[in-house]
Enzyme design. Sequence first.
Site, PDB file in Angstrom:
ATOM      1  CD  GLU A  53      -3.062  -0.120  -0.216  1.00 30.97           C
ATOM      2  OE1 GLU A  53      -2.958   1.084  -0.503  1.00 30.97           O
ATOM      3  OE2 GLU A  53      -3.776  -0.910  -0.852  1.00 30.97           O
ATOM      4  CB  SER A  54       4.346   1.983  -0.918  1.00 32.43           C
ATOM      5  OG  SER A  54       5.138   3.139  -1.097  1.00 32.43           O
TER       6      SER A  54
END
Length: 316
Positions: A70-71
């Site tokens: 989910e960066s």
Amino acid sequence: MVSPIPLIVKPTPCHRLERASQQLGIDLWIKRDDLTGFALGGNKGRKLEYLMAQAMADGCDTIVTCGATESNFIRQLAAACAVCGIRCVAVVMETPYEDGFAPPTTPHTGIGNPTITQLFGADIHVLPNGTWDALFAAMDAKSAELQRGGANVHTIPIGGSSGLGAYAFLQAADELPACDVIVCPTSSGSTLAGLQLAFEGFATRVIGIAADPEPALKDDVLRVANELRALLELPEVDASTFDLRREFVGPGYGVPSAEGDAALRWLAQTEGILLDPIYSAKAFAGLLDMAKRGDFNGETVVFWHTGGIPALWAFC
Ligand SMILES: *Cc1c(COP(=O)(O)O)cnc(C)c1O
């Protein structure tokens, strides 16, 4: 110092939160880096203006980085690479952790940032979950492999945090009105390092709220801060320079916390402004806690909203 390439819309708005100020009995403002206007916003656009300029100056054709699935950084990097005609390669794990600080498994939709990162054309390699050290080693191995294949590779550290990345936040401080306290989330360290240097020697306090549980986070911030100071030929500092609070991480890095979720709902329902569950909501929970304890008596407080909204889809 390289000249930054324009990616974001600057200055981002900074405005008073009228209803929140009234309800909390403080003078609360918000710096809207959720509205940087590039690849759905977020603080990483600021760092990327410098990091991409350096990559272009060095004739780089491939950027390799790493992070969580989910960066937010990888999302914004992928867009910046698309703009610059550079190949973006990201090595990711679902929720990497520091040895000894593995978070509980958390329901995760797998959509949010990765969906968007793919639209920007990034090349993503997903590894089984593991430690940060394993992830960093895999990133280095990927860089070496591409280099051997003839690519001119830049390896960009986690979150884009380097002296140059932090320099963007030293600059960003110029966009602020006068204030007594700044509260920002902290993970890879450049937001806090840059803002701290901007206000060094002034009465304004900069408080970082950790999104990572490990005590070594302070060393990460320190390393980035000293890289920035080296760029500017300033003397090194030690970890006591930073006001970094670790009590709002909750269950771990990359996992929403009950206090953060409550803070997220409160701001959404008081001001119509969304936070992200992994960084800004936890930092805002810290701010609410300090406000309730009377830590901001008569002071003007700015909350630095770092973005991250797409992660809402991962944890809803
Ligand atoms: C990366 C990120 C942070 C942390 O900023 P650092 O400069 O890496 O400490 C905070 N909030 C969001 C939404 C982020 O994506």
